[in-house]
Design a protein around this motif. Sequence first.
Motif, mmCIF file in Angstrom:
data_model
loop_
_atom_site.group_PDB
_atom_site.id
_atom_site.type_symbol
_atom_site.label_atom_id
_atom_site.label_comp_id
_atom_site.label_asym_id
_atom_site.label_seq_id
_atom_site.Cartn_x
_atom_site.Cartn_y
_atom_site.Cartn_z
ATOM 1 N N ALA A 152 40.684 35.235 41.626
ATOM 2 C CA ALA A 152 39.661 34.215 41.369
ATOM 3 C C ALA A 152 38.441 34.349 42.281
ATOM 4 O O ALA A 152 37.302 34.134 41.845
ATOM 5 N N ASN A 153 38.646 34.729 43.535
ATOM 6 C CA ASN A 153 37.533 34.767 44.487
ATOM 7 C C ASN A 153 36.919 36.164 44.653
ATOM 8 O O ASN A 153 36.005 36.338 45.471
ATOM 9 N N ARG A 154 37.404 37.123 43.897
ATOM 10 C CA ARG A 154 36.840 38.476 43.973
ATOM 11 C C ARG A 154 35.496 38.535 43.262
ATOM 12 O O ARG A 154 35.272 37.832 42.274
ATOM 13 N N ARG A 155 34.620 39.433 43.705
ATOM 14 C CA ARG A 155 33.391 39.704 42.977
ATOM 15 C C ARG A 155 33.739 40.620 41.810
ATOM 16 O O ARG A 155 34.540 41.553 41.969
ATOM 17 N N VAL A 156 33.156 40.390 40.659
ATOM 18 C CA VAL A 156 33.514 41.199 39.488
ATOM 19 C C VAL A 156 33.114 42.663 39.672
ATOM 20 O O VAL A 156 33.705 43.558 39.061
ATOM 21 N N SER A 157 32.115 42.915 40.537
ATOM 22 C CA SER A 157 31.697 44.299 40.782
ATOM 23 C C SER A 157 32.770 45.105 41.512
ATOM 24 O O SER A 157 32.708 46.334 41.546
ATOM 25 N N ASP B 72 30.463 45.350 26.276
ATOM 26 C CA ASP B 72 30.224 45.740 27.672
ATOM 27 C C ASP B 72 30.541 44.600 28.652
ATOM 28 O O ASP B 72 30.160 44.661 29.827
ATOM 29 N N TYR B 73 31.209 43.549 28.158
ATOM 30 C CA TYR B 73 31.696 42.402 28.937
ATOM 31 C C TYR B 73 30.592 41.437 29.367
ATOM 32 O O TYR B 73 30.807 40.230 29.408
ATOM 33 N N ALA B 74 29.386 41.933 29.740
ATOM 34 C CA ALA B 74 28.237 41.077 30.104
ATOM 35 C C ALA B 74 28.606 40.057 31.185
ATOM 36 O O ALA B 74 28.205 38.897 31.118
ATOM 37 N N LEU B 75 29.355 40.492 32.183
ATOM 38 C CA LEU B 75 29.693 39.613 33.305
ATOM 39 C C LEU B 75 28.537 39.550 34.295
ATOM 40 O O LEU B 75 27.690 40.443 34.351
ATOM 41 N N PHE B 76 28.504 38.486 35.109
ATOM 42 C CA PHE B 76 27.477 38.334 36.133
ATOM 43 C C PHE B 76 27.966 39.017 37.415
ATOM 44 O O PHE B 76 28.908 38.535 38.061
ATOM 45 N N PRO B 77 27.366 40.141 37.804
ATOM 46 C CA PRO B 77 27.901 40.920 38.934
ATOM 47 C C PRO B 77 27.818 40.192 40.272
ATOM 48 O O PRO B 77 28.600 40.475 41.183
ATOM 49 N N LEU C 240 35.968 44.965 40.626
ATOM 50 C CA LEU C 240 37.110 45.075 39.725
ATOM 51 C C LEU C 240 37.063 46.371 38.914
ATOM 52 O O LEU C 240 36.000 46.958 38.701
ATOM 53 N N SER C 241 38.229 46.785 38.452
ATOM 54 C CA SER C 241 38.308 47.938 37.557
ATOM 55 C C SER C 241 37.860 47.526 36.158
ATOM 56 O O SER C 241 37.691 46.336 35.857
ATOM 57 N N GLY C 242 37.701 48.528 35.277
ATOM 58 C CA GLY C 242 37.289 48.226 33.903
ATOM 59 C C GLY C 242 38.268 47.329 33.188
ATOM 60 O O GLY C 242 37.877 46.394 32.475
ATOM 61 N N GLY C 243 39.558 47.573 33.369
ATOM 62 C CA GLY C 243 40.568 46.748 32.714
ATOM 63 C C GLY C 243 40.574 45.326 33.235
ATOM 64 O O GLY C 243 40.754 44.364 32.472
ATOM 65 N N GLU C 244 40.357 45.176 34.551
ATOM 66 C CA GLU C 244 40.313 43.828 35.139
ATOM 67 C C GLU C 244 39.071 43.069 34.670
ATOM 68 O O GLU C 244 39.142 41.864 34.385
ATOM 69 N N GLN C 245 37.944 43.773 34.562
ATOM 70 C CA GLN C 245 36.740 43.120 34.050
ATOM 71 C C GLN C 245 36.929 42.669 32.601
ATOM 72 O O GLN C 245 36.446 41.600 32.208
ATOM 73 N N GLN C 246 37.657 43.482 31.849
ATOM 74 C CA GLN C 246 37.930 43.114 30.449
ATOM 75 C C GLN C 246 38.715 41.812 30.396
ATOM 76 O O GLN C 246 38.442 40.932 29.572
ATOM 77 N N ARG C 247 39.667 41.636 31.278
ATOM 78 C CA ARG C 247 40.470 40.410 31.307
ATOM 79 C C ARG C 247 39.621 39.197 31.706
ATOM 80 O O ARG C 247 39.793 38.106 31.160
#
Length: 273
Positions: free
Chosen positions: A63-68, A19-24, A70-77
């Motif tokens: 680089a400066n975008r918030r991960v929230s 589920d990527y576990a990124l910090f939103p 991003l699309s699913g594919g971009e979050q995966q990257r």
Amino acid sequence: EDLAHIPVHKRNFGFMFQDYALFPHRSVAQNVAFGLRMKKLPKAEIDERTAEALELVNMQNFANRRVSDLSGGEQQRVALARSLAPRPRLLMLDEPLGALDHELRQRLIVDLRRILTLARIPAIYVTHDHEEAYAIADRLILLNEGKIQQEGEPQQVFQQPKSVWVSRFFGMGNHIHGTVVDLEPLTVSTTIGSFTSTAKHANPPQLTDSVTVLLRPATAQVGRGDNQISLRVTDARFRGNHFDVIGETGDETSLRFHTTQQVHAGEALRIHF
């Protein structure tokens, strides 16, 4: 190398979650830099490695975008870049494409293999999708109930499955039980006919042995020939470059095969493998 005595956080392994576990609440760059900051590296080195990892996954412009955002594919990257940035000695990926839709997964499989190859970091990739495994792996290890069933290069495992379990796991085709009645050539008698095989075996069966014959759907031909079977079509579905057909023999054994010619339910056919 036995790592049992080394604490997990000192093993220098990278891990990418399903589920990527990124910090939103953090930006893309901040997410990628997280592991580097935990190592207390100098800021200049953190910035350099973050930029390097983002470029590897083709996300340097985000680089400066918030991960929230991003699309699913971009979050995966981004999750992959975060795993690669600390330059781990081993990268582990737990079904990293499992949360994506089929079309996006197909596109990212190609990118993922390219990225892992460029990173030159050994990777263990866990998946239940055999097409994904074929596309990414240099070497397959098939596990069932914690035991290795077979390992080797993808094409070797596909061409020479060592057991019924392996062939069923890959959905390779029809499994027919029979008895060896001749060795030259290897001939097996079954309830739907006799089959001869030229396949090479490390441990060839002997006369009267009970065996399982694997009939691969893609090797079937409509018409007369060796290893011939008569059947009646019960279902036929168009799959783009072939029809996926299910037929039933006289003793009600169900067989699946592929053909490029159109067939219809109820039609009587002879096929050979």
